[in-house]
Scaffold this motif. Structure first.
Motif, PDB file in Angstrom:
ATOM      1  N   LEU A 125     -30.285 -37.745  25.114  1.00  0.00           N
ATOM      2  CA  LEU A 125     -29.387 -36.604  24.528  1.00  0.00           C
ATOM      3  C   LEU A 125     -28.741 -35.862  25.426  1.00  0.00           C
ATOM      4  N   ARG A 126     -29.352 -35.892  26.886  1.00  0.00           N
ATOM      5  CA  ARG A 126     -28.576 -35.321  27.862  1.00  0.00           C
ATOM      6  C   ARG A 126     -27.251 -36.308  28.422  1.00  0.00           C
ATOM      7  N   GLN A 127     -27.598 -37.702  28.308  1.00  0.00           N
ATOM      8  CA  GLN A 127     -26.509 -38.667  28.677  1.00  0.00           C
ATOM      9  C   GLN A 127     -25.320 -38.355  27.731  1.00  0.00           C
ATOM     10  N   GLN A 128     -25.864 -38.047  26.251  1.00  0.00           N
ATOM     11  CA  GLN A 128     -24.379 -37.871  25.409  1.00  0.00           C
ATOM     12  C   GLN A 128     -23.953 -36.576  25.452  1.00  0.00           C
ATOM     13  N   LEU A 129     -24.716 -35.651  25.990  1.00  0.00           N
ATOM     14  CA  LEU A 129     -24.095 -34.252  26.252  1.00  0.00           C
ATOM     15  C   LEU A 129     -23.175 -34.335  27.280  1.00  0.00           C
ATOM     16  N   ASN A 130     -23.469 -35.187  28.440  1.00  0.00           N
ATOM     17  CA  ASN A 130     -22.662 -35.179  29.669  1.00  0.00           C
ATOM     18  C   ASN A 130     -21.451 -36.077  29.160  1.00  0.00           C
ATOM     19  N   GLN A 135     -15.607 -36.245  27.488  1.00  0.00           N
ATOM     20  CA  GLN A 135     -14.584 -36.170  26.814  1.00  0.00           C
ATOM     21  C   GLN A 135     -13.894 -35.199  26.396  1.00  0.00           C
ATOM     22  N   VAL A 136     -14.551 -34.024  26.242  1.00  0.00           N
ATOM     23  CA  VAL A 136     -13.942 -32.566  26.161  1.00  0.00           C
ATOM     24  C   VAL A 136     -13.187 -32.315  27.313  1.00  0.00           C
ATOM     25  N   SER A 137     -13.445 -32.438  28.503  1.00  0.00           N
ATOM     26  CA  SER A 137     -12.899 -32.217  29.762  1.00  0.00           C
ATOM     27  C   SER A 137     -11.288 -32.970  29.586  1.00  0.00           C
ATOM     28  N   LYS A 138     -11.437 -34.161  29.248  1.00  0.00           N
ATOM     29  CA  LYS A 138     -10.275 -35.115  29.163  1.00  0.00           C
ATOM     30  C   LYS A 138      -9.497 -34.766  28.102  1.00  0.00           C
ATOM     31  N   LEU A 139      -9.995 -34.291  27.037  1.00  0.00           N
ATOM     32  CA  LEU A 139      -8.975 -33.794  25.849  1.00  0.00           C
ATOM     33  C   LEU A 139      -8.494 -32.508  26.504  1.00  0.00           C
ATOM     34  N   THR A 140      -9.119 -31.539  27.009  1.00  0.00           N
ATOM     35  CA  THR A 140      -8.744 -30.328  27.609  1.00  0.00           C
ATOM     36  C   THR A 140      -7.387 -30.637  28.429  1.00  0.00           C
ATOM     37  N   THR A 141      -7.923 -31.413  29.535  1.00  0.00           N
ATOM     38  CA  THR A 141      -6.595 -32.062  30.443  1.00  0.00           C
ATOM     39  C   THR A 141      -5.399 -32.455  29.528  1.00  0.00           C
ATOM     40  N   THR A 142      -5.579 -33.269  28.707  1.00  0.00           N
ATOM     41  CA  THR A 142      -4.367 -33.872  27.935  1.00  0.00           C
ATOM     42  C   THR A 142      -3.805 -32.977  27.092  1.00  0.00           C
TER      43      THR A 142
END
Length: 200
Positions: A125-130, A135-142
Motif C-alpha cells: 500500500l505504501r508503494q502504491q501510495l508513492n 503520478q499526481v506530481s507528473k500530472l500537476t506538472t503537465t
C-alpha cells in the motif's frame, strides 16, 4: 521403593496444607485436569486410607465420573484408563499449562503470520501510495505546463486580434484619405466648355 512412596506422600500432604483455593462442584465431564506443579496419588476409594493405585502428574487431562462431597474426593479416569479417586482440590476445569502451551504457540505462530501478511500488505500500500503521489506530481506538472501554454497562446491571439484591428483601421484610414484626395482633385480639374450651337 518405600522411601519414594513416603516422599510422594509428604509432598502431597504439603500441597494439601498450603492449598487454600476452593473447588467448585464438579460435574461428570472430560474437560478437567490435574492442577499444575504437582503430582498426586490415585486411590481405590474416596479417602487417603484407601489403597494407592499410583500417581498422576500435573496437567494430565482426566474424565470426572463422580464426587464424594463429604470426603472431598473425586472419582476420575486418566488417559491410561485407570479408574480411581483423587482429592477434589487438585482437580481443575482449567486447561493445564502443558496443554495450553502448544495451543498458545500455534496462536502465536498464526499471529506472527498475520502480522507478516499485514506488514507485506502495508508495504504494498505504501508503494502504491508513492506511485500515486509521483503520478499526481507528473500530472500537476503537465497541467501547469498546459496552463502556461494556454496563457501564451491566449496572449498571442489577443495580440494578433489587436494587430488585425490596427491593420483594418489603417486600411480604412488609407481608403478614406484616398477618397478625400480624389474628391479634392476632382473639384480642381478644369471643366470643358460647351460649344454653343449655331444652328438656327
Amino acid at each position: 521403593m518405600i522411601r519414594k512412596w513416603l516422599a510422594a506422600a509428604l509432598i502431597a500432604c504439603s500441597f494439601q496444607a498450603f492449598s487454600l483455593q476452593d473447588i467448585a462442584d464438579l460435574e461428570a465431564s472430560s474437560s478437567h485436569y490435574i492442577r499444575d506443579d504437582l503430582f498426586i496419588f490415585v486411590h481405590t476409594g474416596p479417602g487417603r486410607n484407601y489403597r494407592i493405585l499410583g500417581s498422576i502428574e500435573a496437567g494430565t487431562p482426566i474424565t470426572v465420573l463422580a464426587r464424594d462431597n463429604d470426603a472431598e474426593f473425586t472419582q476420575i479416569t486418566d488417559p491410561e484408563g485407570r479408574k480411581g479417586w483423587v482429592e477434589s482440590k487438585f482437580v481443575s476445569n482449567t486447561m493445564s499449562q502443558a496443554e495450553q502451551l502448544p495451543i498458545i504457540s500455534e496462536k502465536l505462530a498464526e499471529s506472527q503470520s498475520s502480522l507478516q501478511t499485514l506488514q507485506s500488505d502495508n508495504a504494498k500500500l505504501r508503494q502504491q501510495l508513492n506511485d500515486a503521489r509521483q503520478q499526481v506530481s507528473k500530472l500537476t506538472t503537465t497541467n501547469d505546463e498546459q496552463a502556461s501554454q494556454i496563457i501564451r497562446l491566449t496572449a498571442k491571439v489577443e495580440s494578433a486580434n489587436k494587430d488585425e484591428l490596427v491593420m483594418w483601421f489603417t486600411r480604412g484610414g488609407l481608403v478614406a484619405g484616398i477618397g478625400i484626395l480624389l474628391g479634392v482633385m476632382l473639384t480642381y480639374l478644369p471643366k470643358r466648355k460647351r460649344r454653343s450651337s449655331e444652328w438656327m
